[in-house]
Design an enzyme around this catalytic site. Structure first.
Site, PDB file in Angstrom:
ATOM      1  CB  SER A  37       4.977   7.158  -6.674  1.00 14.99           C
ATOM      2  OG  SER A  37       5.249   6.262  -5.620  1.00 14.99           O
ATOM      3  CG  ASP A 333       6.721  12.326  -0.223  1.00 14.99           C
ATOM      4  OD1 ASP A 333       7.067  11.145   0.022  1.00 14.99           O
ATOM      5  OD2 ASP A 333       6.086  12.628  -1.244  1.00 14.99           O
ATOM      6  CG  HIS A 336       7.283   9.052  -2.772  1.00 15.34           C
ATOM      7  ND1 HIS A 336       6.142   9.648  -2.273  1.00 15.34           N
ATOM      8  CD2 HIS A 336       6.866   8.030  -3.561  1.00 15.34           C
ATOM      9  CE1 HIS A 336       5.071   9.025  -2.745  1.00 15.34           C
ATOM     10  NE2 HIS A 336       5.485   8.035  -3.525  1.00 15.34           N
TER      11      HIS A 336
END
Length: 366
Positions: A37, A333, A336
């Site tokens: 990610s 978040d 991340h």
């Protein structure tokens, strides 16, 4: 003697041809991206998965793109900035149908949730093994369109960028939602298997012509807002999950040794290794030094430290909050980072003074 207009024509033709050759000589190296990610520009938008591994909904993307792209950030991520520094356009996700137009300048295969192990979030993500298979398809297409010589030249000059391993070590905690679980492997054996799979990937890309590689080591896994709340959700002051961070530390030690060995074993192998761990850890512990107001809590989420992974309201927990200014936060978040952090990381990767035997990314692109 040739007429003047013919001499003029030949001079112009020679000048244009020379410039064309020069431009090909100095064309920027391609960028091929593999990982999770931290590097995924939206590949998971195109696969059958859950919103736990997707971010194609607001407020993701609000800072730069003004709409959600599938990147796990408020804006751009590290590969976007590397492309900018290399004077290349943004490359779409490999899974996007239009991405084949960009193969000459690279492709991004990264998938949020992916690990070096096939078992990591299996069935919900694009594993590293599948990412390698997708790269093979790109190689075949390059050879078909440009021929073997030009394709081989592209592949040998390209930079291969990796961010992988985080999910292999973090997934047991996230699946059980607890720090209490029994691992199938000892820490040293798990690290050996993860790095063994990474080694296989590197050697396969080397066989295909890859010579220049860039790597992130792993950040302090236990210190993300999402991991902190696993310790004791009711506590006012939550520390890091030490076991997870110790795994990352062991991985990083062995990764550095592995790359030194490969530099001796593989012909022409050159690499950049960025100390993502130290740089992120320092920002988490001392945010004000870098101009941040918050280093532990996320900008988007809910609960203590906004550690509940609810950003966007499309996941199991629907309630979420968003800070007013993401630039004041290290974390975007629960797991991340903000665009500002990614930009700072990319800038350091590009310009940092390389240690003996290694390179910065700027040098690899030259």
């Amino acid at each position: 003697m040739a007429p003047p207009f013919l001499l003029c024509f030949f001079f112009i033709f020679f000048l244009l041809a020379s410039r064309s050759i020069e431009s090909q000589k100095h064309a920027a190296a391609a960028l091929f991206v593999f990982g999770d990610s931290f590097f995924d520009p939206g590949n998971n938008n195109y696969i059958n998965t859950t919103t736990l591994d997707q971010s194609n909904f607001p407020p993701y993307g609000e800072t730069f793109f003004r709409f959600p792209t599938g990147r796990f950030s408020d804006g751009r991520i590290i590969p976007d900035f590397i492309l900018k520094y290399a004077k290349l356009p943004l490359i779409p996700p490999y899974m996007e149908p239009d991405s084949r137009r960009y193969y000459k300048i690279g492709a991004n295969f990264a998938s949020a949730g992916a690990g070096a192990l096939v078992e990591t979030f299996q069935g919900s993500v694009i594993s590293l093994q599948t990412q390698l298979s997708n790269h093979k398809k790109v190689v075949n297409r390059l050879r078909k369109i440009y021929g073997n010589i030009e394709a081989s030249d592209t592949l040998s000059k390209a930079v291969y960028l990796f961010s992988i391993g985080t999910n292999d070590y973090a997934s047991p905690y996230l699946i059980t939602n607890s720090t209490n679980f029994t691992s199938t492997y000892s820490n040293s054996l798990l690290v050996k298997i993860v790095l063994g799979n990474l080694t296989t990937a590197i050697k396969e890309l080397h066989k295909r012509g890859g010579r220049k590689f860039g790597f992130l080591n792993l950040g302090p896994l236990g210190c993300s807002p999402g991991m902190r709340i696993l310790l004791n959700p009711l506590s006012e002051s939550l520390g890091c999950v030490k076991e997870a961070s110790l795994l990352a530390k062991l991985h990083n030690q062995e990764l550095a040794k592995l790359l030194k060995r490969l530099a001796k074993q593989l012909h022409g192998f050159r690499y950049s290794l960025y100390d993502f761990s130290s740089n992120i850890n320092h920002r988490i512990k001392h945010p004000s030094i870098y101009g941040y107001k918050e280093g532990k809590a996320a900008c988007c989420g809910t609960g203590r430290f906004r550690g509940t992974f609810s950003c966007g309201g499309r996941r199991p927990v629907k309630e979420f909050e968003v800070c007013e200014n993401p630039k004041e936060y290290v974390f975007w978040d629960s797991y991340h980072f903000t665009e500002r952090v990614y930009e700072e990381m990319a800038h350091e990767m590009w310009n940092k003074e390389a240690s003996r035997g290694t390179y910065n990314l700027k040098a690899l692109f030259q």
